[in-house]
Design a protein around this motif. Structure first.
Motif, PDB file in Angstrom:
ATOM      1  N   ASP A   3       0.818  -1.202   0.000  1.00  0.00           N
ATOM      2  CA  ASP A   3       0.000   0.000   0.000  1.00  0.00           C
ATOM      3  C   ASP A   3       0.858   1.260   0.000  1.00  0.00           C
ATOM      4  OD1 ASP A   3      -1.714  -1.843   2.436  1.00  0.00           O
ATOM      5  OD2 ASP A   3      -2.164  -1.776   0.305  1.00  0.00           O
ATOM      6  N   HIS A 110      -0.223  -1.678  -6.979  1.00  0.00           N
ATOM      7  CA  HIS A 110      -0.761  -0.555  -6.212  1.00  0.00           C
ATOM      8  C   HIS A 110      -2.189  -0.905  -5.800  1.00  0.00           C
ATOM      9  CE1 HIS A 110       2.526   2.285  -7.033  1.00  0.00           C
ATOM     10  NE2 HIS A 110       2.647   1.595  -8.158  1.00  0.00           N
ATOM     11  N   GLY A 111      -2.368  -1.092  -4.519  1.00  0.00           N
ATOM     12  CA  GLY A 111      -3.682  -1.473  -4.032  1.00  0.00           C
ATOM     13  C   GLY A 111      -3.633  -1.688  -2.536  1.00  0.00           C
ATOM     14  N   LYS A 112      -4.593  -2.451  -2.032  1.00  0.00           N
ATOM     15  CA  LYS A 112      -4.652  -2.732  -0.597  1.00  0.00           C
ATOM     16  C   LYS A 112      -4.893  -4.220  -0.391  1.00  0.00           C
ATOM     17  CE  LYS A 112      -6.501   1.830   0.640  1.00  0.00           C
ATOM     18  NZ  LYS A 112      -5.235   2.309   1.218  1.00  0.00           N
ATOM     19  N   GLU A 161      -6.242  -4.736  -6.229  1.00  0.00           N
ATOM     20  CA  GLU A 161      -5.532  -3.714  -6.977  1.00  0.00           C
ATOM     21  C   GLU A 161      -6.435  -2.509  -7.202  1.00  0.00           C
ATOM     22  OE1 GLU A 161      -2.787  -3.782 -11.012  1.00  0.00           O
ATOM     23  OE2 GLU A 161      -4.678  -4.865 -10.986  1.00  0.00           O
ATOM     24  N   GLU A 162      -5.826  -1.330  -7.373  1.00  0.00           N
ATOM     25  CA  GLU A 162      -6.600  -0.163  -7.778  1.00  0.00           C
ATOM     26  C   GLU A 162      -7.288  -0.501  -9.090  1.00  0.00           C
ATOM     27  OE1 GLU A 162      -3.902   3.086  -8.052  1.00  0.00           O
ATOM     28  OE2 GLU A 162      -3.492   3.161  -5.907  1.00  0.00           O
ATOM     29  N   LYS A 634      -1.010   7.783 -12.108  1.00  0.00           N
ATOM     30  CA  LYS A 634      -2.068   6.812 -11.824  1.00  0.00           C
ATOM     31  C   LYS A 634      -1.785   5.481 -12.504  1.00  0.00           C
ATOM     32  CE  LYS A 634      -5.423  10.636 -11.973  1.00  0.00           C
ATOM     33  NZ  LYS A 634      -6.596  11.178 -12.710  1.00  0.00           N
ATOM     34  N   THR A 635      -1.241   5.525 -13.723  1.00  0.00           N
ATOM     35  CA  THR A 635      -1.002   4.298 -14.493  1.00  0.00           C
ATOM     36  C   THR A 635       0.416   4.322 -15.040  1.00  0.00           C
ATOM     37  OG1 THR A 635      -1.958   5.359 -16.457  1.00  0.00           O
ATOM     38  CG2 THR A 635      -3.428   3.982 -15.124  1.00  0.00           C
TER      39      THR A 635
END
Length: 755
Positions: A3, A110-112, A161-162, A634-635
């Motif tokens: 994260d 990228h995520g939690k 993931e996002e 973002k990407t």
């Protein structure tokens, strides 16, 4: 993989916590930040200088791997895992030894983790848990087939993931140190047999899956097993708390799936992760009222049938007489909604319902979806038990979600689809919408099962076959998608959506003449559909029929002044050498959408070739860079975006940044010929023709748009270069390309004014 926010790599990097002072590398990797640690070692966010990308680097503790035999065993397993390609698995890139430590590196996601989400939001609903479990089970099945076990399934090792994709991390590798010491896993997730010294198996991974699902819906563990002896563990497992006691609202199929996964006897568990996935899929079709042990809801209201023994044709005639409507309209409605005799349209709302259905079918007009929502809501105010109106409302909300990506709309769509199935579980149309939602979220197996359910309920449902085509296409089964769409056309020949979609798919496959035929059919059915004219104009451009393309794009613009139509007309003007007209079109596109980096970049190109001067040109390119750099945060692995940034930086003379981004775009491109072409064009702008030639030759021979190549002023000199012609011969180009003569190019940018 954790994260952590994205950061820049341009400045000095201090040694991350846990490293000796002055140490900020491991081998060739730059260690940027420590993002996790535990009994096995540490995880770092690191920079791979070879691929020029961010990775997650996991370093095992010193002494974890002793001797060549152990390292060779780890290396074999890492190689086997690296060969597995699955959408729900974090990819392993490599493994190595440096400074006395074994490390391996993977995608940085990228995520939690689910553990973070669980702590933040509390227990999950059973449907969300089942969907997560389905993705994890599919990932687990893919790796089990290679002979690898996970050994440490837990919420900390599953990432959202996002964007929503579920990823299972650390297959096999997370448990390497534990494996070497005979301990496999995290105690609260460990199967009973592991506490008595039995080796890890597929069955023990299945057990951990059961605990994961239990934990997701309760926030608790069935038994607390950390820090206790094997005898105490056996006693604790025997006294574990049943899921039903903690969550009495959970439906029976989900309870059965969790309980079977957590059977004490390994032989009584699911035989494979695939069997667990099938059980979870089945549980997704259950409602809360299916729970035999929980509170029972009364039977769903069922509409009184006018002619219980009649066939579909008789019911069409009966309802037509009752509502005073033409049978053709009802036939069309039945094709759209699913022609089950249990759900006859009530006379008091028939006109309003059919009007709302018609608006939904013609949702290519932006206002129609909102009007359809209002129409279905009005129908339900008069008749709250009308299942087909609930289904239509759910479909309309989903259509609005697809346009806006507002998550509230998706929640509303799901809510009304569930209500429709509670009112009448034999409707086909709610399953179609459920399938589209599942497919959008990447749950292909679930989507296919829901479509099959819809078709079994109504084999003549054109919507089902149209949605089936979407699923096929998303999974690369183009020929199957063509067949499904042709079936939809045969079932509903007056519905313009299916030839429109088939034309789009045929265009994507390179079948341009067939695409034209289908798009013209769509226009004949819906002459007010701006999208059909737009798509036909794009196909005409590919066929080098530029006057026809301009006429169709202008028709599209007259029906719907959409920014992308102005953008495409600008591209068309550039192809024809009308650069001042291109500037005007791009300016209009920017008025409608000022945040498109592509449009600003195109405007810069049009300014450059129209002779507008380097001030205007530079301003446009710099605006494109500003917007694209914000998107890159973002990407960061978007190959197309990186390729555009490389081109923009080259155009303002920033060779250093351009060179970095062009290499990155190629590294992430998956051999996309459009990205290869853009990289070649960028190298030509940079004056590095030796790099441009092979890239342009490769992209052209692989089918990239010849019109753009032949007409591009950027590549006029390259086209006539004998070295490029030789490269085409080497690439065995399938068709002759007319070369244009021009002077040898020099590096071109707005700073030196060279074209």
């Amino acid at each position: 993989m954790h994260d952590d926010p994205t950061r820049s790599f341009d400045g000095p990097v201090t040694a991350p916590a846990g490293l000796p002072p002055g140490r900020d590398t491991w081998g060739d990797f730059r260690l940027l930040a420590r993002v996790g640690h535990g009994g096995f070692g540490e995880v770092y966010r690191a920079w791979d200088p070879h691929l020029e990308r961010e990775v997650a680097l996991k370093l095992l503790l010193p002494g974890s791997v002793n001797g060549e035999a152990e390292y060779s065993a780890i290396l074999r397993e890492a190689r086997a895992l690296a060969a597995v390609q699955h959408a729900n698995i974090v990819h392993v890139y490599g493994i190595d030894r440096h400074d006395g430590r074994v490390g391996f590196w993977t995608d940085f996601v990228h995520g939690k983790t689910l553990s973070v989400l669980l702590e933040a939001q509390g227990p999950f609903g059973y449907r969300e848990a089942a969907l997560i479990g389905l993705d994890v089970a599919k990932a687990l099945s893919a790796v089990h087939r290679t002979g690898i076990l996970h050994r440490d399934i837990k919420t900390e090792n599953v990432m959202r993931e996002e964007g929503g994709r579920i990823l299972l991390m650390d297959f096999g590798l997370s448990a390497l140190p534990q494996r070497l010491t005979g301990i496999a896993g995290t105690p609260n997730y460990m199967a009973p047999e592991l506490f008595t010294g039995h080796p890890a198996t597929v069955a023990s991974d299945i057990y951990a899956m059961g605990v994961l699902l239990y934990h997701l819906v309760t926030g608790e563990y069935p038994a607390r097993l950390s820090g206790i002896t094997p005898a105490e563990a056996a006693d604790a497992i025997g006294k574990r708390k049943p899921l039903l006691d903690v969550r009495p609202d959970i439906p029976e199929p989900f309870l059965k799936a969790v309980n079977m996964a957590m059977e004490v006897d390994p032989a009584k568990r699911f035989g494979s992760a695939g069997h667990l996935a099938a059980a979870l899929t089945e549980s997704l079709g259950a409602s809360v009222s299916d729970n035999a042990s929980g509170p029972k809801a009364g039977p769903a209201p069922r509409r009184k049938m006018l002619f219980p023994a009649a066939g579909v044709a008789a019911i069409i005639l009966a309802v037509a007489a009752l509502a005073g409507m033409r049978s053709e309209s009802l036939r069309r409605w039945l094709h759209l909604a699913g022609n089950q005799t249990a759900s006859v349209v009530p006379a008091n709302v028939s006109d309003e319902f059919l009007k709302a259905q018609d608006l939904l079918q013609h949702s290519y007009k932006g206002a129609n979806l909102a009007a359809a929502v209002t129409g279905f809501q009005q129908v339900l105010q008069k008749d709250p038990s009308f299942a087909l109106a609930e289904a239509g409302l759910g479909s309309a909300y989903f259509g609005q979600f697809r346009n806006s990506r507002d998550p509230k709309l998706l929640d509303q769509a799901t809510e009304h689809i569930d209500k429709a199935l509670q009112l009448d579980p034999n409707l086909a149309s709610p399953y179609v919408t459920q399938a589209r939602i599942a497919a959008m979220e990447g749950h292909t197996s679930l989507a296919m099962q829901q479509i099959e359910k819809a078709i079994s309920l109504d084999p003549h449902n054109a919507e089902a076959y149209g949605s089936l085509a979407e699923i096929y296409k998303a999974n690369g089964r183009l020929n199957d998608s063509f067949t499904a769409l042709q079936k939809a056309i045969d079932l509903a020949p007056d519905d313009s959506r299916w030839p429109l979609r088939l034309g789009s798919y045929q265009f994507g496959a390179g079948n341009l003449q067939e695409a034209v035929r289908q798009l013209q059919s769509a226009i004949s059915l819906a002459p007010d559909n701006a999208t059909a004219y737009f798509d036909l104009g794009v196909v005409d451009m590919q066929l080098d029929k530029l006057p026809e393309a301009k006429a169709n794009l202008e028709k599209s613009l007259a029906l719907d002044p959409y920014f992308d139509t102005y953008q495409t007309l600008g591209t068309l003007a550039e192809l024809e050498g009308r650069f001042s007209d291109a500037v005007a079109m791009y300016r209009k596109a920017i008025d409608l959408n000022p945040n498109s980096y592509e449009t600003w970049g195109n405007l810069g190109s049009a300014y450059l070739w129209s002779g507008a001067g380097k001030d205007k040109t530079g301003q446009a390119y710099r605006k494109a860079i500003e917007i694209a750099e914000a998107e890159r945060k973002k990407t960061p692995e978007d190959a197309r975006l990186l390729g555009e940034l490389a081109n923009y930086y080259a155009s303002i003379g920033n060779k250093t940044q351009s060179s970095i981004f062009v290499r990155q775009s190629l590294a992430f491109s998956n051999d996309d010929p459009a990205i290869t072409y853009r990289a070649g064009e960028t190298y030509e702008i940079l004056g590095q023709r030796e790099k441009a030639i092979p890239l342009i030759a490769e992209s052209v021979t692989r089918g990239y748009d010849l019109n753009e190549f032949q007409r591009s002023p950027e590549l006029a000199s390259l086209r006539s270069d004998p070295a490029f012609q030789a490269a085409l011969v080497m690439a065995k180009t399938p068709k002759m390309i007319t070369m244009q003569t021009a002077k040898q190019s020099e590096p071109r940018s707005i700073t030196n004014g060279k074209h």
